[in-house]
Design a protein around this motif. Structure first.
Motif, PDB file in Angstrom:
ATOM      1  N   LEU A   1       0.727  -1.337  -0.190  1.00  0.00           N
ATOM      2  CA  LEU A   1       0.271  -0.047  -0.102  1.00  0.00           C
ATOM      3  C   LEU A   1       0.602   1.185   0.365  1.00  0.00           C
ATOM      4  CD1 LEU A   1      -2.472  -1.153   2.647  1.00  0.00           C
ATOM      5  CD2 LEU A   1      -3.020  -0.926  -0.292  1.00  0.00           C
ATOM      6  N   ARG A   2       1.797   0.886   0.443  1.00  0.00           N
ATOM      7  CA  ARG A   2       2.442   2.394   0.375  1.00  0.00           C
ATOM      8  C   ARG A   2       4.044   2.851  -0.525  1.00  0.00           C
ATOM      9  NH1 ARG A   2       7.317   0.114   3.724  1.00  0.00           N
ATOM     10  NH2 ARG A   2       4.983   0.428   5.112  1.00  0.00           N
ATOM     11  N   LYS A   3       3.924   1.658  -0.870  1.00  0.00           N
ATOM     12  CA  LYS A   3       4.267   1.294  -2.626  1.00  0.00           C
ATOM     13  C   LYS A   3       3.729   2.010  -3.476  1.00  0.00           C
ATOM     14  CE  LYS A   3       8.343  -1.940  -2.706  1.00  0.00           C
ATOM     15  NZ  LYS A   3       8.761  -2.896  -3.222  1.00  0.00           N
ATOM     16  N   LYS A   4       2.281   1.434  -3.895  1.00  0.00           N
ATOM     17  CA  LYS A   4       0.693   2.527  -4.402  1.00  0.00           C
ATOM     18  C   LYS A   4       0.681   3.523  -4.453  1.00  0.00           C
ATOM     19  CE  LYS A   4      -3.909   0.976  -5.079  1.00  0.00           C
ATOM     20  NZ  LYS A   4      -4.498   0.058  -4.535  1.00  0.00           N
ATOM     21  N   LYS A   5       0.832   3.841  -3.121  1.00  0.00           N
ATOM     22  CA  LYS A   5       0.573   5.513  -2.606  1.00  0.00           C
ATOM     23  C   LYS A   5       1.337   6.771  -3.400  1.00  0.00           C
ATOM     24  CE  LYS A   5      -1.798   5.423   1.162  1.00  0.00           C
ATOM     25  NZ  LYS A   5      -1.341   5.439   3.209  1.00  0.00           N
TER      26      LYS A   5
END
Length: 44
Positions: free
Chosen positions: A21-25
């Protein structure tokens, strides 16, 4: 099986999910395709 197998698996899953999720943001958002103006005579 070890008693804490499910707990370990859940923790591992939560860590991987948080990292994903951190990378997706930070990924660029895709914008809707804008219409390209075509010339009247497409043979050009």
């Amino acid at each position: 099986m070890a008693d804490n197998y499910l707990e370990y698996a859940r923790e591992s899953y939560e860590k991987r999910k948080a990292e994903w999720l951190r990378k997706k943001k930070h990924m660029p958002k895709t914008r809707p395709a804008t219409q390209i103006e075509k010339p009247d005579d497409e043979a050009l």
